[in-house]
Design a protein around this motif. Sequence first.
Motif, PDB file in Angstrom:
ATOM      1  N   GLY A 127      23.752  17.700  17.094  1.00 50.68           N
ATOM      2  CA  GLY A 127      22.886  17.948  18.643  1.00 50.68           C
ATOM      3  C   GLY A 127      21.722  17.955  18.015  1.00 50.68           C
ATOM      4  O   GLY A 127      20.721  17.825  18.890  1.00 50.68           O
ATOM      5  N   SER A 128      21.435  17.041  15.908  1.00 52.72           N
ATOM      6  CA  SER A 128      20.171  16.302  15.877  1.00 52.72           C
ATOM      7  C   SER A 128      19.374  14.844  16.053  1.00 52.72           C
ATOM      8  O   SER A 128      20.344  14.366  16.683  1.00 52.72           O
ATOM      9  CB  SER A 128      19.554  16.872  14.937  1.00 52.72           C
ATOM     10  N   VAL A 129      18.776  13.757  16.010  1.00 55.71           N
ATOM     11  CA  VAL A 129      18.660  12.487  15.723  1.00 55.71           C
ATOM     12  C   VAL A 129      18.582  12.076  14.755  1.00 55.71           C
ATOM     13  O   VAL A 129      17.533  12.477  14.175  1.00 55.71           O
ATOM     14  CB  VAL A 129      17.262  12.646  16.201  1.00 55.71           C
ATOM     15  N   SER A 130      19.132  11.005  14.916  1.00 54.64           N
ATOM     16  CA  SER A 130      19.380  10.328  13.991  1.00 54.64           C
ATOM     17  C   SER A 130      18.346   8.733  13.936  1.00 54.64           C
ATOM     18  O   SER A 130      18.465   8.466  14.712  1.00 54.64           O
ATOM     19  CB  SER A 130      20.635  10.185  12.862  1.00 54.64           C
ATOM     20  N   MET A 131      17.786   8.661  12.947  1.00 56.08           N
ATOM     21  CA  MET A 131      17.244   6.824  13.189  1.00 56.08           C
ATOM     22  C   MET A 131      17.276   5.610  12.393  1.00 56.08           C
ATOM     23  O   MET A 131      18.479   6.454  10.866  1.00 56.08           O
ATOM     24  CB  MET A 131      15.368   7.371  12.787  1.00 56.08           C
ATOM     25  N   LEU A 132      17.329   4.781  12.304  1.00 51.09           N
ATOM     26  CA  LEU A 132      17.799   3.690  11.426  1.00 51.09           C
ATOM     27  C   LEU A 132      16.732   2.998  12.119  1.00 51.09           C
ATOM     28  O   LEU A 132      16.361   2.386  12.846  1.00 51.09           O
ATOM     29  CB  LEU A 132      19.189   2.875  12.135  1.00 51.09           C
ATOM     30  N   PRO A 142      18.839   2.345   5.789  1.00 45.40           N
ATOM     31  CA  PRO A 142      19.805   3.134   5.709  1.00 45.40           C
ATOM     32  C   PRO A 142      19.692   4.619   7.127  1.00 45.40           C
ATOM     33  O   PRO A 142      18.230   4.897   7.015  1.00 45.40           O
ATOM     34  CB  PRO A 142      19.772   4.745   4.737  1.00 45.40           C
ATOM     35  N   TRP A 143      20.160   5.590   7.089  1.00 47.85           N
ATOM     36  CA  TRP A 143      20.167   6.284   8.854  1.00 47.85           C
ATOM     37  C   TRP A 143      19.868   7.431   8.522  1.00 47.85           C
ATOM     38  O   TRP A 143      20.279   7.146   7.094  1.00 47.85           O
ATOM     39  CB  TRP A 143      21.576   7.006   9.088  1.00 47.85           C
ATOM     40  N   ARG A 144      18.565   8.127   8.883  1.00 50.21           N
ATOM     41  CA  ARG A 144      18.238   9.209   8.295  1.00 50.21           C
ATOM     42  C   ARG A 144      17.806   9.681   9.686  1.00 50.21           C
ATOM     43  O   ARG A 144      17.969  10.043  10.366  1.00 50.21           O
ATOM     44  CB  ARG A 144      16.389   8.854   7.846  1.00 50.21           C
ATOM     45  N   ASP A 145      18.499  11.327   9.003  1.00 53.82           N
ATOM     46  CA  ASP A 145      18.328  12.186   9.956  1.00 53.82           C
ATOM     47  C   ASP A 145      17.263  13.208  10.482  1.00 53.82           C
ATOM     48  O   ASP A 145      16.506  14.004   9.060  1.00 53.82           O
ATOM     49  CB  ASP A 145      19.180  13.880   9.769  1.00 53.82           C
ATOM     50  N   LEU A 146      16.747  12.891  11.332  1.00 51.37           N
ATOM     51  CA  LEU A 146      15.296  13.459  11.699  1.00 51.37           C
ATOM     52  C   LEU A 146      15.336  15.245  11.929  1.00 51.37           C
ATOM     53  O   LEU A 146      13.543  15.645  12.453  1.00 51.37           O
ATOM     54  CB  LEU A 146      14.476  12.568  12.896  1.00 51.37           C
ATOM     55  N   LYS A 147      16.410  15.773  12.068  1.00 51.78           N
ATOM     56  CA  LYS A 147      16.575  16.774  12.509  1.00 51.78           C
ATOM     57  C   LYS A 147      16.364  17.468  13.916  1.00 51.78           C
ATOM     58  O   LYS A 147      16.351  16.454  14.316  1.00 51.78           O
ATOM     59  CB  LYS A 147      15.619  18.115  11.504  1.00 51.78           C
ATOM     60  N   GLY A 148      16.223  18.616  14.060  1.00 48.90           N
ATOM     61  CA  GLY A 148      16.466  18.933  15.615  1.00 48.90           C
ATOM     62  C   GLY A 148      17.305  19.904  16.399  1.00 48.90           C
ATOM     63  O   GLY A 148      18.168  19.808  15.463  1.00 48.90           O
ATOM     64  N   LYS A 149      17.753  20.198  16.900  1.00 42.55           N
ATOM     65  CA  LYS A 149      18.421  21.281  16.934  1.00 42.55           C
ATOM     66  C   LYS A 149      19.096  21.110  18.664  1.00 42.55           C
ATOM     67  O   LYS A 149      17.851  21.278  19.798  1.00 42.55           O
ATOM     68  CB  LYS A 149      18.585  22.546  17.153  1.00 42.55           C
ATOM     69  N   GLU A 150      20.452  20.874  18.724  1.00 39.94           N
ATOM     70  CA  GLU A 150      20.951  20.784  20.607  1.00 39.94           C
ATOM     71  C   GLU A 150      19.257  19.871  21.333  1.00 39.94           C
ATOM     72  O   GLU A 150      19.890  20.581  22.500  1.00 39.94           O
ATOM     73  CB  GLU A 150      20.163  22.210  20.835  1.00 39.94           C
TER      74      GLU A 150
END
Length: 338
Positions: A127-132, A142-150
Amino acid sequence: MNGDWLLRGRDGRLSVYQLSGDAVLCRAERGPHGPWSAPRKVGGEQRLHTVLAVGQGSDGYAHLVSWRPTAKGESGLVHSTHFRPHLAALDWHPIGHPDKKGDRTGTPAVAVDAQGRAHVFVRNKSGSVSMLAQKEKGGWDPWRDLKGKEVHDGLAAVTGESGRVELYAAVPQGLLYWRQDEPGAQPVLKEALKAPVRPGTLRALATSPGRTTVFYTGTSGDLCAWRPGGEPVTLLPAAGPGPVSAVRCDLDGHDCTLLVQRTESRRVAFAAYPTEQESAGAWWTESGPELPLDALVSLTTDEEDRVVAATLSPSAGRLLLTRRKDEPGLALEAWREV
């Protein structure tokens, strides 16, 4: 479809992208003001899911992202670059999955920075945002998790006039906003706005050298505008469902923001106001024929910087187009099928 699917290419020709079964099709002007080519498949014979994200860089190149089936119950993202509307796009290239593997997690969004690097955003299974992001000299980071929730589906990615990439996302409490601090850096979560937001209605636009504006429909049905660092402003009642398409243009010597949306009565509605001056007010003006239920609308400007609007019905395969007349105000030519 996420992003503007009606684009002006580097050569000044207009093109449109559309989903058709398990493929993406493109049509383009053969010359100024047409005629238009027949639809042709983009990216080779790769079978796709019915989802497409489109982004365009300052170089005029279009970046396309979709999901493809990889195994039973699993999918992966693919990317293609289209350098010229009348040339063939590059073949679809696999770019992976935000969770390494699994089924589709959301509709991607694409923005392209000043160096021509595509940034692909997608919700992940947590439910967070990933970026490539593309590397400047080829390949992908690499894929990065930008966090966030729902985070809800329907991300809005945008490139500011600075060339830095920004992202907006709807969450149950309102909106989240990420921005790059410097070119090539990972976008950082900068601000959270508490507001009643309808998911799937976000559209972002660069509106001044240091700011972007996101448009969204509130749960009350009003179309709102928000720039991070300030408070949201109610513009006018939304004309219909889904996000608006937006473009900045010159109207009688004034820098204006033009919005277009499909109305509840299935026509096209336009509204314009001085850019970043929402207090000046705006109102809808309907135009064109009644459209099919699945019709999409989009805006751009042509090589003469005249506003162009298009509607596209995937089921009917009809592409309708209009341009601003060469006269004061926002007078439009008659809609025509191409």
